[in-house]
Design an enzyme around this catalytic site. Structure first.
Site, short mmCIF file in Angstrom:
data_model
loop_
_atom_site.label_atom_id
_atom_site.label_comp_id
_atom_site.label_asym_id
_atom_site.label_seq_id
_atom_site.Cartn_x
_atom_site.Cartn_y
_atom_site.Cartn_z
CG ASP A 79 -14.04 2.65 -10.63
OD1 ASP A 79 -13.96 3.13 -11.76
OD2 ASP A 79 -13.21 3.20 -9.57
C1 LIG Z 1 -3.51 -1.04 -11.01
C2 LIG Z 1 -3.95 -1.80 -12.11
C3 LIG Z 1 -5.10 -1.25 -12.91
N1 LIG Z 1 -5.32 -1.67 -14.25
C4 LIG Z 1 -6.57 -1.19 -14.97
C5 LIG Z 1 -7.90 -1.83 -14.68
C6 LIG Z 1 -8.75 -0.83 -14.97
O1 LIG Z 1 -9.25 -0.98 -16.67
C7 LIG Z 1 -8.08 0.43 -15.10
C8 LIG Z 1 -8.89 1.38 -13.96
O2 LIG Z 1 -10.11 2.08 -14.24
P1 LIG Z 1 -11.40 1.72 -14.46
O3 LIG Z 1 -12.18 3.01 -14.26
O4 LIG Z 1 -11.62 0.79 -13.12
O5 LIG Z 1 -11.77 0.91 -15.82
P2 LIG Z 1 -11.83 1.18 -17.12
O6 LIG Z 1 -12.21 2.68 -17.44
O7 LIG Z 1 -10.38 0.94 -17.77
O8 LIG Z 1 -13.02 0.39 -17.64
P3 LIG Z 1 -14.54 0.24 -17.36
O9 LIG Z 1 -14.92 1.51 -16.55
O10 LIG Z 1 -15.32 0.60 -18.56
O11 LIG Z 1 -14.96 -1.08 -16.59
O12 LIG Z 1 -7.07 0.29 -14.75
C9 LIG Z 1 -4.76 -2.74 -14.77
O13 LIG Z 1 -4.86 -3.23 -15.66
N2 LIG Z 1 -3.48 -3.00 -14.20
C10 LIG Z 1 -3.19 -2.73 -12.86
O14 LIG Z 1 -2.33 -3.46 -12.35
#
Ligand SMILES: Cc1cn([C@H]2C[C@H](O)[C@@H](COP(=O)(O)OP(=O)(O)OP(=O)(O)O)O2)c(=O)[nH]c1=O
Length: 206
Positions: A79
């Site tokens: 997360d």
């Molecule tokens: C800061 C940042 C975040 N992110 C993304 C990563 C994560 O997918 C998302 C944060 O949300 P998360 O809740 O961590 O993940 P998710 O809901 O996308 O997936 P899951 O819970 O099913 O594993 O933001 C990027 O892709 N690039 C970035 O620079």
């Protein structure tokens, strides 16, 4: 070569799948876990990343624990949380919250926390939270408007994706880059290898 252990990725994030693929690991199964990601009152961003990564792993474990086909699997979950000080930025779903997040990040430092959780075949849970410090340049009105129009903020913690257009906003980064994208590769491989998962099994020429 047949893999000794299967890896279940308890995630629906295409970024996490891609990062694992980059490291030569193909999960045997993807299990997106729909959990409540609301922070608790006064919860520290580091604690939130830790708690939610564990809850995703626990939910996946509960779903497969009586299924014989998945006995002996590893379950990996993560997360990512973006915070300015103790203030947690939302995973942006609406353009107005994305605009507010970008205004807050403009010209300031923030911290990206990614919690990772590994449940081993003998049902031990191992956890880590990795921190990366990021500083954005001062964003112009046009930077923000054009970025909002790109839609690349959608579904991302802190309303940006460093792997896309917002990469050009970064003035300084201290720590793991892949941690910001959603999965700190060095620490994830270390955790997997430390628990007996063969991280090199998929490294082949070509
Ligand atoms: C800061 C940042 C975040 N992110 C993304 C990563 C994560 O997918 C998302 C944060 O949300 P998360 O809740 O961590 O993940 P998710 O809901 O996308 O997936 P899951 O819970 O099913 O594993 O933001 C990027 O892709 N690039 C970035 O620079």
């Amino acid at each position: 070569m047949a893999l000794k252990h299967k890896l279940i990725l308890a995630s629906g994030s295409p970024r996490r799948v891609e990062l694992l693929h980059q490291s030569g690991i193909e999960p045997a199964r993807l299990m997106p876990m729909d959990i409540d990601e609301t922070p608790k009152k006064a919860e520290h961003p580091r604690s939130l990343a830790r708690r939610l990564s564990a809850e995703k792993g626990d939910a996946a474990f509960a779903a497969i624990k009586s299924d014989a086909a998945w006995q002996g699997s590893y379950i990996l979950s993560a997360d990512t949380v973006v915070a300015v000080g103790r203030r947690i930025l939302p995973k942006a779903e609406f353009v107005d919250e994305a605009a507010a997040a970008l205004h807050l990040l403009s010209g300031r430092g923030h911290v990206v926390y990614t919690g990772i959780c590994l449940i081993t075949p003998d049902r031990k849970a191992r956890q880590k939270v990795i921190e990366t410090k990021v500083r954005f340049k001062r964003l112009s009105g046009r930077d923000i408007d054009m970025y909002l129009a790109s839609g690349q903020w959608r579904g991302k913690a802190g309303a940006y994706g460093i792997q896309g257009l917002a990469g050009s906003f970064v003035q300084k980064l201290v720590g793991s880059y892949t941690n910001v994208v959603g999965l700190p590769l060095y620490e994830t491989m270390l955790l997997l290898a430390g628990e007996g998962f063969d991280v090199h099994a998929g490294w082949q020429e070509g």
